[in-house]
Design an enzyme around this catalytic site. Structure first.
Site, PDB file in Angstrom:
ATOM      1  N   PRO B  67      -1.519  37.198  27.728  1.00 14.69           N
ATOM      2  CG  PRO B  67      -2.241  35.617  26.154  1.00 14.69           C
ATOM      3  CD  PRO B  67      -1.041  36.419  26.559  1.00 14.69           C
ATOM      4  CB  THR B 128      -2.549  27.162  29.749  1.00 11.48           C
ATOM      5  OG1 THR B 128      -2.803  28.277  28.888  1.00 11.48           O
ATOM      6  CG2 THR B 128      -3.713  26.986  30.703  1.00 11.48           C
ATOM      7  CG  ASP B 129       2.242  24.975  27.354  1.00 15.25           C
ATOM      8  OD1 ASP B 129       2.789  25.297  28.431  1.00 15.25           O
ATOM      9  OD2 ASP B 129       2.304  23.837  26.859  1.00 15.25           O
ATOM     10  CB  CYS B 130      -2.150  29.060  24.616  1.00 15.26           C
ATOM     11  SG  CYS B 130      -3.413  28.076  25.411  1.00 15.26           S
ATOM     12  CE1 TYR B 131      -5.915  33.173  26.378  1.00 22.53           C
ATOM     13  CE2 TYR B 131      -6.296  30.805  26.360  1.00 22.53           C
ATOM     14  CZ  TYR B 131      -6.573  32.062  25.873  1.00 22.53           C
ATOM     15  OH  TYR B 131      -7.503  32.222  24.886  1.00 22.53           O
TER      16      TYR B 131
END
Lengths: 140, 386
Positions: B67, B128-131
């Site tokens: 993502p 980012t870490d999550c995206y």
């Protein structure tokens, strides 16, 4: 012979721009009225004419121009006005100097008359929906 | 005799409602009078199709794998807002294209989406870490999107000023091309069809009112930005109303291309022609009296757009009947007029809405809350920095 009067756009290749071609139309029994002209030595030349004469003579005259290497566009309502794009807002009627573009007072649809059009091109940029053919870029 | 909205809806459901377009209602009232019309007519359909700059679309693209949290976003080269959640955006109608300028902007993207065309989506992110994804380039269609709805902060102006130009140079404005020396007058309100001119006291149109937005179902969600209630009683007793606006919302997936069109105003910018239809339930005689006001008794002021000062003075007051006649007189000079909003399209919308109500597909709404009255328009103070 049935008389007719049409408006045409002529595009001269640079090598033809200095040659007197249009005047030859007189020989076909045609009269012409120059509506717009952009001619510079060594560049593509552009001319907008109103051509009047017998129907057959007009056809012969156009064939002659094409034989001379000139690109001819015969203007008509459907060539200049993209019906499918038009939203009948009326913005073009505010700048049309000749009354060629008017709103029908009953249906409020745009009505365009080639007969009244003087090919000034003001409507091209006044139309928010770009529903008038930009003949200045394409033809002139 | 007063009728409630619920009673009117019962008649619609039974197929017994009498529905007129605003123009038809005006004509019938002239012939039969207000009282008879109030008795016979249950609902009246109003409409407008004009350029409404304060419009745009909320889109959710769905997540890619891996993502991305999109921050710089373009759709067909037109910038969309990257300050919402990861794959949400808002594309404003007036945003010019990066390379295409005002010939292809936000409004054109919206029009193309509704027409079902493929749109190129490009987005960047810092990651980012999550995206983790940092960029994406793909093609989308309206049908691929989770949500796609127009959310227009200011639409359906009650009554807009007409424009002319007293200067010696042509002015290219959002009111069209204004020729020098008062060479023309342009106007944009649909007169006796204009929704907020037919319910000028906002008695039936409120927050939650179901409307037809670009041919699909939509809703009034709030007062429009810059909404203000201007009301004036004229010397002849007629009323002048202006200034109120609506914020509206509607699912783009139900919209029809014929009721939305991107607009380019030469020398000004991009805008969006939006088609709006609003039904007005005929709840009593007073409501019918407002609906029955014809173009002859609906007025606007002509302003000089040759000058951009906010304090510019009105040059004349004219009726919509005069504007529609093709010519108005200002200071003894006859000036030709031209509309900028489509009466032709507005009629189609009013007819379509009328038929939907007659077929029982469209009911009147009891608003969730009334639209608030606004007495005054604030101006931007530029002195505080000194």
């Amino acid at each position: 012979m049935k008389q007719t009067s049409i408006k045409i756009g002529l595009k001269f290749p640079p090598e033809k721009a200095n040659k007197p071609v249009v005047t030859e139309l007189v020989g076909f029994g045609l009269s012409f009225n120059i509506l717009r002209a952009y001619i510079s030595p060594g560049k593509t030349g552009h001319l907008v004419l109103e051509l009047t004469g017998g129907e057959e003579n007009v056809k012969k005259g156009i064939a002659f121009l094409e034989r001379e290497g000139i690109t001819v566009t015969v203007f008509s309502e459907s060539v200049l006005h993209y019906q499918e794009k038009c939203v009948h807002c009326g913005a073009c009627t505010s700048v049309c100097p000749s009354g060629a573009l008017v709103m029908n007072p009953d249906t409020w649809e745009l009505e365009f008359s080639m007969e009244k059009c003087v090919l000034c091109g003001y409507c091209i940029r006044a139309c928010p929906a770009r529903a008038i053919k930009n003949f200045e870029d394409d033809v002139l | 005799m007063a009728k409630s909205i619920d009673e009117i809806n019962e008649k619609i459901k039974k197929g017994k409602a009498v529905v007129f377009t605003a123009e038809q209602a005006v004509a019938m009232a002239k012939e039969r009078g207000i009282a008879e019309c109030a008795e016979k007519i249950d609902a009246v359909t109003t409409a407008t199709f004009g350029a409404m700059c304060s419009s745009g679309a909320v889109l959710n693209f769905g997540h890619s794998d891996p993502p991305i949290r999109m921050s710089e976003i373009t759709l067909n080269g037109v910038e969309a807002y990257g300050g919402l959640a990861a794959v949400d955006t808002y594309i404003g109608a007036t945003q010019p294209g990066r390379d295409t300028g005002i010939e292809y902007g936000g409004a054109h993207v919206i029009e193309d989406l509704i027409a079902g065309k493929e749109i190129e989506l490009e987005a960047r992110s810092l990651g980012t870490d999550c995206y983790v994804r940092k960029e994406i380039k793909t093609k989308i269609r309206l049908s691929d999107l989770n949500q796609a709805y127009l959310f227009n902060p200011r639409n359906a102006y009650q009554n807009y000023s007409a424009a002319t130009n007293t200067t010696k140079t042509t002015k290219r404005t959002y009111m069209g091309t204004l020729l020098p020396c008062m060479g023309n007058v342009t106007y944009t309100t649909s007169g006796e069809m204009s929704p907020l001119l037919k319910d000028p006291k906002l008695r039936t149109i409120g927050i939650g009112t179901r409307i037809l937005l670009c041919g699909g179902e939509g809703f009034v969600v709030f007062e429009g930005t810059q909404a203000v209630n201007k009301a004036e009683t004229l010397e002849n007793g007629d009323k002048y109303y202006a200034g109120y606006t609506l914020a509206v919302i509607g699912d783009m997936k139900g919209m029809k291309s014929e009721y939305i069109r991107a607009a380019t105003f030469d020398g000004y910018g991009v805008s969006l022609f939006v088609g709006i239809g609003i039904p007005i339930p005929v709840i009593d005689e007073d409501m019918m009296a407002d609906i029955a006001v014809p173009n002859e008794r609906l007025y606007t002021y002509v302003y000089d757009y040759g000058y951009s000062e906010r304090s510019r003075k009105a040059l004349a007051r004219v009726s919509y009947a005069q504007l529609r006649s093709g010519e108005v007189e200002i200071d003894g000079k006859k000036i030709r007029t031209a509309p900028l909003s489509s009466v032709y399209k507005a009629r189609k919308i009013a007819d379509e809405l009328k038929n939907k109500i007659l077929n029982g597909e469209f009911l009147m709404t009891n608003p969730a809350a009334p639209l608030p009255p606004r007495e005054k328009l604030e101006v931007l103070n530029t002195e505080r920095n000194k």
